[in-house]
Write an enzyme that holds these catalytic residues in place. Structure first.
Site, mmCIF file in Angstrom:
data_model
loop_
_atom_site.group_PDB
_atom_site.id
_atom_site.type_symbol
_atom_site.label_atom_id
_atom_site.label_comp_id
_atom_site.label_asym_id
_atom_site.label_seq_id
_atom_site.Cartn_x
_atom_site.Cartn_y
_atom_site.Cartn_z
ATOM 1 N N GLU A 89 0.838 -1.200 0.000
ATOM 2 C CA GLU A 89 0.000 0.000 0.000
ATOM 3 C C GLU A 89 0.870 1.245 0.000
ATOM 4 O O GLU A 89 1.977 1.245 0.532
ATOM 5 C CB GLU A 89 -0.843 0.026 1.274
ATOM 6 C CG GLU A 89 -1.620 -1.233 1.486
ATOM 7 C CD GLU A 89 -2.353 -1.231 2.809
ATOM 8 O OE1 GLU A 89 -2.886 -2.290 3.164
ATOM 9 O OE2 GLU A 89 -2.399 -0.190 3.482
ATOM 10 N N CYS A 102 3.229 8.587 1.418
ATOM 11 C CA CYS A 102 3.639 7.617 2.431
ATOM 12 C C CYS A 102 3.912 6.304 1.712
ATOM 13 O O CYS A 102 3.037 5.763 1.038
ATOM 14 C CB CYS A 102 2.505 7.476 3.449
ATOM 15 S SG CYS A 102 2.834 6.247 4.701
ATOM 16 N N CYS A 109 5.878 -6.989 7.641
ATOM 17 C CA CYS A 109 6.882 -6.410 8.540
ATOM 18 C C CYS A 109 7.256 -7.437 9.598
ATOM 19 O O CYS A 109 6.409 -8.213 10.049
ATOM 20 C CB CYS A 109 6.315 -5.158 9.223
ATOM 21 S SG CYS A 109 7.518 -4.289 10.242
ATOM 22 N N CYS A 113 5.062 -5.073 16.108
ATOM 23 C CA CYS A 113 4.385 -4.130 17.007
ATOM 24 C C CYS A 113 2.938 -4.610 17.173
ATOM 25 O O CYS A 113 2.246 -4.857 16.183
ATOM 26 C CB CYS A 113 4.421 -2.717 16.435
ATOM 27 S SG CYS A 113 6.107 -2.138 16.145
ATOM 28 N N CYS A 116 -0.205 -2.934 15.305
ATOM 29 C CA CYS A 116 -0.067 -2.546 13.898
ATOM 30 C C CYS A 116 -0.528 -3.661 12.970
ATOM 31 O O CYS A 116 -0.222 -4.834 13.192
ATOM 32 C CB CYS A 116 1.402 -2.203 13.619
ATOM 33 S SG CYS A 116 1.747 -1.852 11.886
ATOM 34 N N CYS A 332 -1.489 2.037 7.696
ATOM 35 C CA CYS A 332 -0.709 0.930 8.234
ATOM 36 C C CYS A 332 -1.111 -0.483 7.830
ATOM 37 O O CYS A 332 -1.436 -1.317 8.668
ATOM 38 C CB CYS A 332 -0.723 1.004 9.760
ATOM 39 S SG CYS A 332 -0.683 2.667 10.392
HETATM 40 N N1 SAH Z 1 8.400 0.447 10.791
HETATM 41 C C1 SAH Z 1 8.477 1.874 10.823
HETATM 42 C C2 SAH Z 1 7.590 2.588 9.814
HETATM 43 C C3 SAH Z 1 6.194 2.106 9.558
HETATM 44 S S1 SAH Z 1 4.865 2.505 10.612
HETATM 45 C C4 SAH Z 1 8.198 2.384 12.223
HETATM 46 O O1 SAH Z 1 7.954 1.572 13.114
HETATM 47 O O2 SAH Z 1 8.312 3.587 12.450
HETATM 48 C C5 SAH Z 1 4.707 4.230 10.725
HETATM 49 C C6 SAH Z 1 4.128 4.660 12.068
HETATM 50 O O3 SAH Z 1 2.739 4.284 12.196
HETATM 51 C C7 SAH Z 1 4.851 4.006 13.235
HETATM 52 O O4 SAH Z 1 5.080 4.962 14.240
HETATM 53 C C8 SAH Z 1 3.835 2.972 13.680
HETATM 54 O O5 SAH Z 1 4.035 2.579 15.001
HETATM 55 C C9 SAH Z 1 2.534 3.701 13.467
HETATM 56 N N2 SAH Z 1 1.348 2.835 13.482
HETATM 57 C C10 SAH Z 1 1.271 1.530 13.171
HETATM 58 N N3 SAH Z 1 0.005 1.064 13.308
HETATM 59 C C11 SAH Z 1 -0.748 2.119 13.709
HETATM 60 C C12 SAH Z 1 -2.135 2.295 14.015
HETATM 61 N N4 SAH Z 1 -2.995 1.290 13.900
HETATM 62 N N5 SAH Z 1 -2.552 3.519 14.408
HETATM 63 C C13 SAH Z 1 -1.688 4.550 14.466
HETATM 64 N N6 SAH Z 1 -0.364 4.466 14.177
HETATM 65 C C14 SAH Z 1 0.102 3.247 13.822
#
Ligand code: SAH
Length: 353
Positions: A89, A102, A109, A113, A116, A332
């Site tokens: 995406e 973006c 990934c 996390c 996510c 995300c």
């Molecule tokens: N792997 C990298 C970049 C991708 S995610 C990182 O961890 O920074 C980009 C941002 O979106 C990260 O800060 C991630 O934690 C956040 N993110 C992921 N899922 C999310 C969600 N459901 N709501 C809000 N932010 C989210």
């Protein structure tokens, strides 16, 4: 077939071996990045026979738009199907004059996390630099001719610092004047925080912005939310980020996804202020964007307000990221899951679409 966008550097050699003048390279780049050409036939000032020769050797697009969603706020999201059937995406965000894209760095990934969508099924593979650049070109073509992309954030699917070998060449193309001409100062690499890779980036002497996804003020909580932290620890990440600042002079960004009842109390905010104090930084707080099937929630307006007030009292410059494109699952890795997950999950994911 060779992928043209991934091989721009090798194109000079190919031109020479075929007896074509080197200025063809500039023409091709111009058509790709400024002319926004979709295929070789749109490159109308190239001789027809030369275009045919190019098309025999190279593919221009290796990904297809599988789905295109537009939200009421102007956010547009593309689901791209890659040559091997995988999906990624990428998103275009509009904010006045600011036109930010973006971009994803991996299919899936590996960071895990817990809140996510991108990492729920692990990582499939790294993207190539060509696939990263292609996202930029697809998104640029969504703009009217008189508008240009202004910013890039590597905040799509994947961990960019786990795929630096492809991410850096792609960003160099984005930054070059023969490419998209977007200043490195308008390009942000967002990372879960991998110290060795942050140090490697610091040694590259490119002035990209670094954003570190922190999400917790102490290791106990961060180990739960960001499992890879167990082998890393916040201290090592902050040390590497400080080093990045020393070398690049770029203000650091820290990201903090606010999860109701998990990391959003005034106490968390005070601890966070304590932890980050004294740095040239911006704290980017993102109220959670709910993911179907996950047990996390967006905090109430009151909780968000309290969290913010506490950090401001602690002297931390803070910005709340506006939630854009919620209605189109712009956050995300959510869309890919709807498309790629088995039917049972698809039904589950439906209501949030
Ligand atoms: N792997 C990298 C970049 C991708 S995610 C990182 O961890 O920074 C980009 C941002 O979106 C990260 O800060 C991630 O934690 C956040 N993110 C992921 N899922 C999310 C969600 N459901 N709501 C809000 N932010 C989210």
């Amino acid at each position: 077939m060779r992928h043209l966008i991934a091989e721009l550097e090798q194109l000079a050699e190919w031109l020479e071996s075929r007896g074509h003048p080197q200025y063809r390279l500039q023409q091709i780049k111009h058509w790709l990045f400024a002319g926004r050409a979709r295929d070789f036939d749109e490159m109308t000032d190239l001789p027809r026979r030369f275009r045919a020769e190019l098309a025999e050797e190279f593919e221009l697009n290796r990904s297809q738009i599988a789905r295109h969603d537009i939200a009421g706020d102007g956010t547009e999201k593309l689901l791209l199907k890659l040559f091997d059937g995988q999906h990624i995406e990428c998103v275009l965000l509009r904010d006045g004059q600011r036109l930010t894209i973006c971009v994803s760095s991996q299919v899936g990934c590996a960071m895990g996390c817990v809140f996510c969508a991108s990492g729920l099924d692990g990582v499939e593979r790294n993207l190539t630099s060509g696939e990263i650049i292609e996202q930029m070109l697809h998104l640029q073509r969504l703009l009217p001719e008189d508008q240009r992309l202004s910013h890039i954030v590597m905040m799509g699917m994947g961990e960019p610092l786990a795929n630096l070998d492809a991410v850096l060449p792609a960003l160099d193309v984005a930054a070059s004047s023969a490419g998209l001409g977007i200043s490195p100062r308008r390009i942000t690499i967002s990372t879960v925080g991998i110290p060795a890779a942050i140090l490697r980036l610091a040694n590259q002497s490119r002035s990209f912005n670094l954003a570190v996804s922190l999400h917790a003020p102490d290791d106990a909580l961060r180990n739960e939310l960001v499992p890879v932290n167990r082998n890393i620890g916040i201290r090592a990440i902050l040390d590497a980020a400080d080093r990045y600042f020393d070398v690049s002079g770029r203000r650091l960004t820290f990201e903090y996804v606010l999860l109701a009842g998990v990391n959003d109390s005034p106490k968390h905010a005070r601890q966070l202020a304590q932890l980050l104090r004294g740095r040239c930084l911006l704290l980017n707080v993102i109220p959670y964007n709910p993911v179907a099937g996950l047990p996390y929630h967006t905090p109430s307006a009151t909780a968000i307000h309290r969290f913010r007030a506490e950090l401001e009292r602690g002297g931390i410059p803070i910005r709340f990221r506006q939630r854009k494109g919620n209605r189109i699952n712009a956050a995300c890795g959510q869309l890919r899951r709807i498309v790629q997950s088995p039917p049972a999950n698809r039904i589950q994911a439906g209501p949030s679409a």
